[in-house]
Design a protein around this motif. Structure first.
Motif, mmCIF file in Angstrom:
data_model
loop_
_atom_site.group_PDB
_atom_site.id
_atom_site.type_symbol
_atom_site.label_atom_id
_atom_site.label_comp_id
_atom_site.label_asym_id
_atom_site.label_seq_id
_atom_site.Cartn_x
_atom_site.Cartn_y
_atom_site.Cartn_z
ATOM 1 N N PRO A 136 11.684 19.797 -7.358
ATOM 2 C CA PRO A 136 12.198 18.644 -8.019
ATOM 3 C C PRO A 136 13.333 17.986 -7.234
ATOM 4 O O PRO A 136 13.753 16.500 -7.580
ATOM 5 C CB PRO A 136 12.556 19.223 -9.399
ATOM 6 N N ALA A 137 14.114 18.653 -6.602
ATOM 7 C CA ALA A 137 15.273 17.779 -5.782
ATOM 8 C C ALA A 137 14.841 16.965 -5.014
ATOM 9 O O ALA A 137 15.610 15.738 -4.770
ATOM 10 C CB ALA A 137 16.044 19.217 -5.117
ATOM 11 N N SER A 138 13.750 16.985 -4.221
ATOM 12 C CA SER A 138 13.116 16.139 -3.325
ATOM 13 C C SER A 138 12.747 14.759 -4.034
ATOM 14 O O SER A 138 12.550 13.935 -3.296
ATOM 15 C CB SER A 138 12.007 16.372 -2.495
ATOM 16 N N VAL A 139 12.537 14.681 -5.369
ATOM 17 C CA VAL A 139 12.314 13.532 -5.995
ATOM 18 C C VAL A 139 13.330 12.541 -6.049
ATOM 19 O O VAL A 139 13.121 11.521 -6.025
ATOM 20 C CB VAL A 139 12.058 14.000 -7.472
ATOM 21 N N SER A 140 14.490 13.077 -5.823
ATOM 22 C CA SER A 140 15.832 12.072 -5.699
ATOM 23 C C SER A 140 15.544 11.254 -4.367
ATOM 24 O O SER A 140 16.017 9.935 -4.547
ATOM 25 C CB SER A 140 17.132 12.896 -5.804
ATOM 26 N N LEU A 141 15.100 11.861 -3.286
ATOM 27 C CA LEU A 141 14.760 11.107 -2.038
ATOM 28 C C LEU A 141 13.812 9.898 -2.504
ATOM 29 O O LEU A 141 13.902 8.693 -1.900
ATOM 30 C CB LEU A 141 14.458 11.983 -1.136
ATOM 31 N N VAL A 142 12.955 9.971 -3.320
ATOM 32 C CA VAL A 142 11.748 9.027 -3.528
ATOM 33 C C VAL A 142 12.523 7.910 -4.545
ATOM 34 O O VAL A 142 12.278 6.723 -4.042
ATOM 35 C CB VAL A 142 10.654 9.745 -4.628
ATOM 36 N N PHE A 143 13.266 8.325 -5.362
ATOM 37 C CA PHE A 143 14.040 7.097 -6.131
ATOM 38 C C PHE A 143 15.059 6.379 -5.112
ATOM 39 O O PHE A 143 15.079 5.116 -5.388
ATOM 40 C CB PHE A 143 14.854 7.585 -7.232
ATOM 41 N N PHE A 144 15.676 7.046 -4.243
ATOM 42 C CA PHE A 144 16.655 6.600 -3.249
ATOM 43 C C PHE A 144 15.956 5.587 -2.393
ATOM 44 O O PHE A 144 16.355 4.275 -2.110
ATOM 45 C CB PHE A 144 17.455 7.447 -2.487
ATOM 46 N N THR A 145 14.756 5.905 -1.813
ATOM 47 C CA THR A 145 13.906 5.320 -1.036
ATOM 48 C C THR A 145 13.634 3.774 -1.755
ATOM 49 O O THR A 145 13.684 2.718 -1.365
ATOM 50 C CB THR A 145 12.718 5.850 -0.582
ATOM 51 N N VAL A 146 13.195 3.875 -2.851
ATOM 52 C CA VAL A 146 12.672 2.877 -3.881
ATOM 53 C C VAL A 146 13.738 2.058 -3.882
ATOM 54 O O VAL A 146 13.572 0.620 -3.836
ATOM 55 C CB VAL A 146 11.970 3.300 -5.302
ATOM 56 N N SER A 147 15.019 2.474 -4.353
ATOM 57 C CA SER A 147 16.113 1.781 -4.672
ATOM 58 C C SER A 147 16.565 0.835 -3.335
ATOM 59 O O SER A 147 16.556 -0.403 -3.331
ATOM 60 C CB SER A 147 17.492 2.554 -4.894
ATOM 61 N N VAL A 148 16.631 1.409 -1.957
ATOM 62 C CA VAL A 148 16.552 0.767 -0.847
ATOM 63 C C VAL A 148 15.689 -0.430 -0.537
ATOM 64 O O VAL A 148 16.065 -1.485 -0.346
ATOM 65 C CB VAL A 148 16.749 1.782 0.316
ATOM 66 N N ARG A 149 14.236 -0.066 -0.928
ATOM 67 C CA ARG A 149 13.459 -1.075 -0.647
ATOM 68 C C ARG A 149 13.542 -2.329 -1.535
ATOM 69 O O ARG A 149 13.775 -3.257 -0.890
ATOM 70 C CB ARG A 149 12.140 -0.372 -0.841
#
Length: 245
Positions: free
Chosen positions: A77-90
């Motif tokens: 579940p911690a790695s989910v934060s990386l998905v949200f950050f990637t979407v935000s940067v995109r």
């Protein structure tokens, strides 16, 4: 790790986030619709990271046996934060800007400049998806300079698909384009066939507006003028043969 050091880490993370440079979107550029907003995406990413990363790292370092495995499981579940950050940067680094003779697609800092004369064809396509699929396609459903997607985030959207001669494809929601007719005029002026989904009435209006803006396209000389030119050339050739004889 003490409570004080943990708080200092959280404060440092917030400071780094606030100090990150924000890309400047050019005036007139079209940006994707972010649902939820970029700030909400970042906040969700921070929550997942703050809640699950500390027990994962501390547990793997201090615990043993079943507790260590449980701490390791927190990494998922911690790695989910990386998905949200990637979407935000995109979402922050993506836009498309149209010019008189083409457009420029920017995504994740990569830029692709496309001229209308480089296009093979343009299609009108109804893009439909539901739920998380629509969200994924409108946020991270792109693959770089050769297949870029800029959608409005809705489950159903009418898109323009620009296909370049080298196989690259760029998909843009027509609802995001404020002056679609101006873009179609630029395509028509460059000699690109207008999309099949456009009616004959719309085609005539586009060509009429193009002629008002840029004047009529160059045409062939009138038939009478061509005949006179041919007659004069024949007389000159006849006179030349007479003198030679």
């Amino acid at each position: 790790m003490s409570l004080l050091s943990a708080l200092l880490c959280v404060i440092a993370a917030g400071g780094i986030y606030a100090a990150l440079p924000r890309p400047a979107c050019p005036v007139g550029a079209i940006r994707p619709v972010s649902r939820p907003s970029v700030n909400v995406l970042d906040l969700v990413g921070f929550v997942f990271g703050v809640v699950f990363f500390p027990p994962a790292f501390i547990g793997m370092a201090e615990a043993s046996g079943g507790m260590a495995l449980l701490a390791l499981a927190c990494l998922l579940p911690a790695s989910v934060s990386l998905v949200f950050f990637t979407v935000s940067v995109r979402q922050e680094t993506s836009w498309v800007r149209f010019f008189g003779n083409g457009f420029e697609f920017t995504q994740f800092g990569m830029r692709a400049r496309v001229l209308y004369e480089e296009l093979k064809k343009v299609q009108v396509r109804q893009w439909q998806a539901s739920g998380w699929v629509a969200w994924f396609q409108s946020t991270i459903g792109s693959s770089g300079r050769r297949s870029a997607v800029l959608l409005n985030g809705a489950e159903s959207t009418l898109t323009l698909v620009f296909k370049r001669k080298d196989g690259a494809k760029f998909t843009i929601s027509s609802e995001l384009i404020p002056d679609l007719q101006r873009i179609l005029i630029g395509m028509d002026r460059a000699g690109v066939d207008l999309p099949e989904g456009i009616s004959e009435v719309q085609r005539r209006k586009i060509r009429q507006r193009r002629e008002r803006m840029y004047g009529p396209p160059p045409s062939e000389p009138p038939r009478a003028e061509q005949t006179n030119v041919a007659r004069i050339a024949a007389l000159i050739e006849h006179a030349r043969r007479s003198i030679g004889g």
